[in-house]
Design an enzyme around this catalytic site. Structure first.
Site, PDB file in Angstrom:
ATOM      1  CB  CYS A   1      -5.030  -1.564   4.656  1.00  0.00           C
ATOM      2  SG  CYS A   1      -4.362  -1.276   6.365  1.00  0.00           S
TER       3      CYS A   1
ATOM      4  CD  GLU B   1      -2.479   1.247   2.611  1.00  0.00           C
ATOM      5  OE1 GLU B   1      -3.485   1.867   2.777  1.00  0.00           O
ATOM      6  OE2 GLU B   1      -2.228   0.366   3.682  1.00  0.00           O
TER       7      GLU B   1
ATOM      8  CE  LYS C   1      -8.809   0.483   2.795  1.00  0.00           C
ATOM      9  NZ  LYS C   1      -7.868   0.954   3.747  1.00  0.00           N
TER      10      LYS C   1
END
Length: 594
Positions: free
Chosen positions: A458, A321, A408
């Protein structure tokens, strides 16, 4: 006054889940039960991944989950609830347990707020406790309902406890964007993992709650008998022991019978390099240190992969990330040209690259994203840069170069979006926060090297039902899951171990390997059965050379979760709770001496 187990018509206000008469406290000081709930909550947190390396009890391993410890710690709560003589007492004990459990689970939020965010230590500690205390309310309400309306049959009580506890877990995992980190089912990744491709993490939590109740009943009967002076009556009973053993057999049946719900087939091998930059979090977004390291080390690894001999060359390189911590337009065209041009001596098929980076602009908004760069798309991008000299066009919409893009979807509260009325709180911290745009659900996987690669970023891998949304059509379902993370915000803490167990459970639920590329750890490869194939040491700068086997086909969990999300669990638990409360029972004659 007898214990609840022999009473048919108790006096008004008597909780059938309690072993004491109304208005009469259990023997022993209330501080003892308070301390027991604190201890049990701390053990529940430790069961997710044992946090201590200096002292590891027998049967446990540092950084590893313990299903047995999770069941025992929850059984201690059941014991406390069964000796609460008022509903408000049960609510208090459940709240204390859950607050201790949740604060002990995500205490590392203190590190991000204090060490990296600059929030004064007392305020950071108070913020962690406040979050834990708020989320603990779900479990306190569940305990209140249980002790207020508990039925008299033990099996019905156990069913009601498991159903209400699971509903509380579901509420925590979905309401107010959801924060299911530390759900009890994650501790069962080894003990009850065989159930993961059937019922998922919340279903595993339901089973462990049922086992916890069955384990606690004999102990609570004995202590209730001792408190009432009944001597040995109410101790361990053959019936209770048989019920517990029967439940254990039921829970372990798939493992013992060799059955499962994977139903997956190989789609071939994929060789990958997983990169772990280990860039200090307090330097990561600093121009002279972290940014310079990222823009040097990650491109160098990609170039080395291109130069590698064909037999050692990976098909895929994965960077974590925000591995590239700047927007494309903030990087000079010369940087992109060097990154996208194969180095001298690179021959044969070239690898593809998945890398995390921010995308967007002030006008269009920003996203936390992943780019998938295939060699033919890299060539197209080089021509565009040569013709225009504009880096911002690499992310133009509609795409001019055709990089694969994943945005995301499930954003982190306070980290990637600021909830209403909380701007004052984030202003206290020196952390680069922002309001990011949210990606669609589901998003198509990236077709590369004969696989369909599905990135998640994440803590998105906490939400198995959201990952499952891409599995509605078996023909286009992902064959490999890829998690890119940066939890350097939380230092060298148990968060690294906990996140690894979360990814393992996602692999088991969906029957897919999971590749993890992280900044500080745990960078690892997990196969479709949840086994960690290889892992880098945490807080080191290195790459992990792994080969995993992609899978096709759908697990039972992927089938129902892709269509209905968590609704089958909601409906099932609500139905079981109502059945336990309303199912008629035959009246029993009170025993002599009742």
């Amino acid at each position: 006054m007898r214990s609840l187990f022999g009473n048919l018509h108790p006096p008004s206000g008597f909780s059938p889940f309690s072993g004491q008469a109304p208005g009469r406290p259990a023997r022993g000081h209330g501080v003892g039960w308070f301390l027991l709930c604190v201890l049990a909550g701390a053990l529940q947190a430790a069961s997710l991944a044992w946090p201590l390396t200096a002292w590891v009890p027998p049967g446990l391993a540092a950084g590893q989950p313990s299903g047995g410890l999770q069941i025992v710690s929850l059984a201690l709560l059941v014991l406390a609830l069964r000796h609460a003589w008022r509903v408000r007492q049960a609510v208090w004990r459940a709240w204390v347990f859950a607050t201790a459990w949740l604060a002990g689970t995500f205490w590392w939020l203190f590190i991000s707020m204090h060490t990296y965010g600059g929030l004064p230590a007392p305020l950071a500690a108070l913020a962690v406790l406040a979050l834990a205390g708020f989320l603990a309310l779900y479990y306190a309400v569940a305990a209140g309902v249980l002790c207020r309306w508990a039925p008299y049959g033990r099996w019905r009580q156990g069913l009601l406890f498991a159903a209400l506890w699971t509903l509380a877990e579901l509420l925590r995992g979905t309401w107010f964007t959801g924060f299911p980190w530390g759900a009890g089912g994650y501790a069962q990744v080894e003990a009850l993992g065989v159930w993961a491709p059937w019922v998922g993490v919340y279903g595993m939590g339901f089973l462990s709650a049922g086992l916890a109740y069955a384990l606690a009943v004999p102990f609570s009967a004995r202590t209730a008998a001792a408190a009432s002076g009944a001597g040995r009556s109410g101790g361990f009973s053959l019936k209770a022991a048989a019920a517990f053993c029967g439940l254990v057999v039921l829970v372990m049946a798939p493992r013992m019978l060799g059955t499962g719900a994977q139903n997956t087939e190989s789609t071939g091998a994929l060789r990958a390099w997983l990169l772990q930059g280990n860039i200090a979090q307090d330097e990561k977004f600093e121009a002279g240190t972290g940014i310079a390291q990222a823009l040097t080390w990650y491109p160098a690894q990609f170039a080395e992969a291109q130069r590698a001999a064909p037999a050692q060359r990976p098909q895929l390189v994965v960077a974590p990330e925000t591995a590239l911590p700047l927007l494309p337009a903030q990087l000079e065209p010369a940087f992109w040209e060097a990154l996208l041009t194969p180095p001298d001596g690179a021959t044969g098929p070239q690898p593809g690259w998945l890398a995390g980076l921010p995308l967007g602009s002030l006008d269009a908004g920003y996203t936390n994203s992943v780019w998938g760069i295939a060699p033919d798309r890299a060539e197209r991008a080089r021509r565009l840069l040569a013709d225009t000299g504009r880096s911002d066009l690499l992310q133009a919409q509609p795409p001019a170069v055709g990089f694969y893009r994943y945005d995301k979807h499930h954003l982190v509260p306070f980290g990637e979006f600021i909830p209403p009325l909380f701007r004052w709180f984030t202003d206290l911290m020196n952390i680069p926060l922002g309001d990011f745009g949210r990606g669609a659900l589901p998003q198509a996987p990236w077709g590369w090297a004969g696989q369909r690669l599905a990135p998640n970023i994440c803590y998105e891998d906490l939400f198995g039902e959201e990952l499952a949304a891409a599995f509605q059509d078996p023909a286009t379902a992902p064959t490999v899951l890829v998690n890119v993370s940066n939890i350097g915000w939380f230092g060298d803490s148990v968060a690294i171990d906990q996140h690894l167990q979360i990814s393992r459970l996602r692999a088991m639920e969906l029957g897919r390997p999971m590749l993890r590329a992280t900044n500080t750890g745990a960078t690892a490869a997990i196969d479709h059965t949840g086994r960690v194939v290889a892992q880098l040491p945490r807080l080191t700068r290195d790459r992990l050379d792994v080969t995993v086997e992609g899978r096709s086909g759908l697990t039972l969990y992927a089938r129902w979760a892709s269509r209905w999300g968590l609704w089958p669990l909601w409906i099932g638990c609500l139905g079981l709770a109502l059945a336990a409360l309303l199912w008629p029972t035959r009246a029993r004659r009170p025993r002599a001496g009742a």
